[in-house]
Design an enzyme around this catalytic site. Structure first.
Site, mmCIF file in Angstrom:
data_model
loop_
_atom_site.group_PDB
_atom_site.id
_atom_site.type_symbol
_atom_site.label_atom_id
_atom_site.label_comp_id
_atom_site.label_asym_id
_atom_site.label_seq_id
_atom_site.Cartn_x
_atom_site.Cartn_y
_atom_site.Cartn_z
ATOM 1 N N ARG A 121 9.140 -14.124 15.157
ATOM 2 C CA ARG A 121 7.751 -14.241 14.677
ATOM 3 C C ARG A 121 7.203 -12.936 14.084
ATOM 4 N NH1 ARG A 121 7.438 -17.063 19.593
ATOM 5 N NH2 ARG A 121 7.583 -19.300 19.253
ATOM 6 N N LYS A 143 4.901 -8.862 -0.839
ATOM 7 C CA LYS A 143 5.359 -10.222 -1.176
ATOM 8 C C LYS A 143 6.827 -10.318 -0.800
ATOM 9 C CE LYS A 143 2.487 -11.766 -5.037
ATOM 10 N NZ LYS A 143 2.505 -12.156 -6.463
ATOM 11 N N GLU A 185 8.498 -3.737 -16.075
ATOM 12 C CA GLU A 185 7.392 -3.718 -15.096
ATOM 13 C C GLU A 185 6.553 -2.441 -15.254
ATOM 14 O OE1 GLU A 185 6.684 -6.321 -13.293
ATOM 15 O OE2 GLU A 185 8.542 -7.424 -12.923
ATOM 16 N N LYS A 228 -0.328 -0.189 -8.400
ATOM 17 C CA LYS A 228 -0.051 -1.377 -7.579
ATOM 18 C C LYS A 228 -0.798 -1.271 -6.247
ATOM 19 C CE LYS A 228 2.903 -4.948 -6.169
ATOM 20 N NZ LYS A 228 4.118 -5.698 -6.294
ATOM 21 N N GLU A 238 -3.620 -12.203 -3.339
ATOM 22 C CA GLU A 238 -3.715 -12.763 -4.686
ATOM 23 C C GLU A 238 -4.767 -13.858 -4.807
ATOM 24 O OE1 GLU A 238 0.063 -12.723 -6.837
ATOM 25 O OE2 GLU A 238 -0.619 -14.519 -7.885
ATOM 26 N N ARG A 242 -5.245 -9.409 -8.052
ATOM 27 C CA ARG A 242 -3.796 -9.167 -7.948
ATOM 28 C C ARG A 242 -3.006 -9.998 -8.966
ATOM 29 N NH1 ARG A 242 0.168 -8.286 -2.699
ATOM 30 N NH2 ARG A 242 2.077 -8.235 -3.935
ATOM 31 N N ASN A 246 0.883 -10.281 -12.624
ATOM 32 C CA ASN A 246 1.817 -11.303 -13.119
ATOM 33 C C ASN A 246 1.840 -11.386 -14.639
ATOM 34 O OD1 ASN A 246 2.474 -12.057 -10.473
ATOM 35 N ND2 ASN A 246 0.671 -13.376 -10.364
ATOM 36 N N HIS A 249 4.786 -12.942 -16.533
ATOM 37 C CA HIS A 249 5.660 -13.651 -15.596
ATOM 38 C C HIS A 249 5.705 -15.154 -15.836
ATOM 39 C CE1 HIS A 249 5.653 -9.772 -13.707
ATOM 40 N NE2 HIS A 249 6.401 -10.171 -12.705
ATOM 41 N N HIS A 253 9.231 -16.464 -16.440
ATOM 42 C CA HIS A 253 9.924 -17.396 -15.533
ATOM 43 C C HIS A 253 10.484 -18.582 -16.306
ATOM 44 C CE1 HIS A 253 8.076 -16.184 -11.373
ATOM 45 N NE2 HIS A 253 9.034 -15.378 -11.790
ATOM 46 N N HIS A 266 15.228 -10.248 -14.550
ATOM 47 C CA HIS A 266 13.796 -10.542 -14.365
ATOM 48 C C HIS A 266 12.925 -9.654 -15.276
ATOM 49 C CE1 HIS A 266 10.128 -11.594 -12.207
ATOM 50 N NE2 HIS A 266 9.897 -10.305 -12.017
HETATM 51 P P1 NAD Z 1 18.419 -6.713 -7.911
HETATM 52 O O1 NAD Z 1 17.923 -6.539 -6.558
HETATM 53 O O2 NAD Z 1 19.284 -7.874 -8.207
HETATM 54 O O3 NAD Z 1 19.172 -5.388 -8.353
HETATM 55 C C1 NAD Z 1 19.768 -5.312 -9.630
HETATM 56 C C2 NAD Z 1 21.260 -4.976 -9.547
HETATM 57 O O4 NAD Z 1 21.414 -3.574 -9.320
HETATM 58 C C3 NAD Z 1 22.002 -5.665 -8.426
HETATM 59 O O5 NAD Z 1 23.291 -5.971 -8.850
HETATM 60 C C4 NAD Z 1 22.025 -4.591 -7.345
HETATM 61 O O6 NAD Z 1 23.035 -4.770 -6.415
HETATM 62 C C5 NAD Z 1 22.257 -3.371 -8.161
HETATM 63 N N1 NAD Z 1 21.812 -2.096 -7.605
HETATM 64 C C6 NAD Z 1 20.730 -1.881 -6.823
HETATM 65 N N2 NAD Z 1 20.558 -0.563 -6.660
HETATM 66 C C7 NAD Z 1 21.564 0.052 -7.300
HETATM 67 C C8 NAD Z 1 21.913 1.403 -7.507
HETATM 68 N N3 NAD Z 1 21.137 2.392 -7.058
HETATM 69 N N4 NAD Z 1 23.036 1.682 -8.209
HETATM 70 C C9 NAD Z 1 23.782 0.684 -8.744
HETATM 71 N N5 NAD Z 1 23.477 -0.626 -8.615
HETATM 72 C C10 NAD Z 1 22.382 -0.931 -7.902
HETATM 73 O O7 NAD Z 1 17.210 -6.813 -8.972
HETATM 74 P P2 NAD Z 1 15.803 -6.079 -9.077
HETATM 75 O O8 NAD Z 1 15.491 -6.041 -10.527
HETATM 76 O O9 NAD Z 1 15.719 -4.833 -8.296
HETATM 77 O O10 NAD Z 1 14.814 -7.132 -8.375
HETATM 78 C C11 NAD Z 1 14.621 -8.424 -8.889
HETATM 79 C C12 NAD Z 1 14.089 -9.282 -7.764
HETATM 80 O O11 NAD Z 1 12.842 -8.766 -7.337
HETATM 81 C C13 NAD Z 1 13.841 -10.726 -8.145
HETATM 82 O O12 NAD Z 1 14.363 -11.560 -7.131
HETATM 83 C C14 NAD Z 1 12.334 -10.849 -8.188
HETATM 84 O O13 NAD Z 1 11.876 -12.141 -7.839
HETATM 85 C C15 NAD Z 1 11.919 -9.833 -7.172
HETATM 86 N N6 NAD Z 1 10.583 -9.273 -7.378
HETATM 87 C C16 NAD Z 1 9.755 -9.261 -6.316
HETATM 88 C C17 NAD Z 1 8.499 -8.712 -6.449
HETATM 89 C C18 NAD Z 1 7.606 -8.629 -5.251
HETATM 90 O O14 NAD Z 1 6.452 -8.271 -5.406
HETATM 91 N N7 NAD Z 1 8.097 -8.902 -4.074
HETATM 92 C C19 NAD Z 1 8.091 -8.169 -7.661
HETATM 93 C C20 NAD Z 1 8.973 -8.189 -8.739
HETATM 94 C C21 NAD Z 1 10.229 -8.749 -8.588
HETATM 95 N N1 GLY Z 2 4.844 -8.628 -8.641
HETATM 96 C C1 GLY Z 2 3.561 -9.188 -8.494
HETATM 97 C C2 GLY Z 2 2.867 -8.869 -7.215
HETATM 98 O O1 GLY Z 2 3.356 -8.131 -6.399
HETATM 99 O O2 GLY Z 2 1.796 -9.350 -6.982
#
Ligand code: NAD
Ligand code: GLY
Length: 366
Positions: A121, A143, A185, A228, A238, A242, A246, A249, A253, A266
């Protein structure tokens, strides 16, 4: 070099540390004062690069360190990976006083965060982002989510970390395409919130120079995190402002879903999405042609795609955008820039208007 910011959320406030060669152990001792058992969640790309170093730093600071290594990729942001984390926690005999540490990009961060929100939890967690996108966006703001076969990030929770520590040294091993995606971003913050930052990026955003100049990178990541943090502090869940985070996005998407998740990154989809949102804004008189062209030029200079994929139609966009979480009372909600440095959410854009604008964009790009 260590910069510190604060996300102000009353009793859920937390620090963001940004620097080079960060001493994770020392920083996390402050965030997690009891000497906890700590489960590092990472993946099979990041583990060979950074797991040993991270384990050593945390062990030296007195944490009892465990780890779980997930398969790499958005296609593994699933309930199976989530269960793999749960199994590792239970098999290690960890209880409510453990904590999780997400070591990786946004995929690992979102999954580890959701696991922390739900294990027993809720247990504390920290974000140790290793991609540019995770450093400037996903690690901050709480998030967390996993994907469902019927939709991205459909199962999740708002759950804030206890600290974020972004070690920019990790960007040395990040592929150039991933750096570019992170810039999507970064540019977003300039468009939605900070015209001066946008102009600063116009002067500095040459990808090669950017990667070489750590001081500039730190300043850039810091400004993104500050924006942020400011937005999240005003509207954690949100309900209002907030949503401007997006920008791009909704269109993005749709592109990701059309091509199959993982075909475009992404941040790449967000880059094109921001162009489409700006184009729509231009047609509504919110953005001048000169501002629209500046936005397109900066996105292109960051080596992000600027064209809609071959064969994708306005109807494809509308069909896919209707599935988005951001649809409210039947209306697709669009974040649109109001010039550069300001933005707002619009719910009054009919499908006919969006379709006409998209069709014109597709015709112009041909
Ligand atoms: P990712 O986590 O897939 O990383 C990209 C690639 O780089 C992967 O293959 C990873 O293994 C590799 N990698 C990571 N660090 C590395 C390093 N230092 N050296 C070499 N390789 C490395 O992608 P991302 O772009 O970081 O994140 C995308 C994800 O984030 C999506 O799932 C998206 O929905 C999510 N997201 C969430 C929020 C939020 O607010 N929570 C905001 C934006 C995106
Ligand atoms: N990436 C959008 C948010 O964190 O609200």
């Amino acid at each position: 070099m260590l910069e510190t910011l604060q996300v102000d959320l009353k009793d859920r406030s937390y620090p963001i540390y940004i620097g080079l060669n960060l001493a994770y152990g020392e920083l996390l001792q402050k965030a997690l004062p009891q000497k906890r058992e700590l489960m590092i969640v990472t993946n099979d790309t990041v583990a060979p690069l950074y797991l040993d170093k991270t384990r050593a730093s945390l062990s030296a600071a007195g944490f009892q360190v465990h780890h779980v290594i997930l398969k790499d990729g958005e296609s593994y942001k699933t309930v199976d990976s989530y269960m793999q984390i749960m199994t590792a926690l239970i098999e290690a005999g960890l209880s409510r006083d453990c904590a999780l540490a997400a070591l990786g990009g946004g995929v690992v961060g979102d999954m580890a965060g959701f696991a922390a929100a739900t294990f027993m939890r809720g247990v504390p967690y920290v974000q140790l982002p290793t991609t540019l996108l995770a450093m400037v966006d996903s690690s901050v703001g709480g998030k967390t989510a996993i994907n469902h076969p019927l939709g991205k990030n459909m199962v999740g929770a708002f759950y804030q970390p206890k600290a974020v520590a972004a070690d920019l040294q990790a960007l040395d091993t990040l592929p150039r395409r991933e750096i570019a995606a992170g810039m999507g971003e970064v540019i977003k913050y300039g468009i939605i919130y900070d015209a001066e930052f946008f102009a600063y990026l116009e002067q500095h955003a040459d990808l090669s120079a950017l990667i070489a100049d750590k001081a500039h990178l730190i300043a850039m990541v810091k400004r993104c995190c500050a924006i942020k943090a400011e937005v999240v502090a005003q509207d954690e869940r949100e309900g209002g402002i907030r949503a401007i985070l997006n920008l791009g996005h909704t269109f993005g998407h749709a592109v990701e879903a059309y091509l199959g998740f993982g075909t475009w990154l992404h941040g790449e989809a967000v880059g094109l999405g921001m162009i489409l949102a700006s184009y729509l804004a231009m047609h509504r008189g919110l953005v001048s042609r000169e501002q629209y062209q500046r936005i397109c030029a900066l996105i292109a200079r960051c080596e992000l795609p600027v064209k809609i994929p071959d064969g994708m139609t306005a109807d494809d966009f509308l069909r896919l955008m209707r599935h988005d979480k951001k649809v409210k009372n039947g209306a697709i909600r669009y974040v649109l820039p109001q010039g550069i440095g300001r933005s707002a959410v619009y719910s009054d854009i009919s499908d006919a208007e969006a379709a006409a604008v998209l069709t014109q964009f597709i015709k112009e790009q041909a």
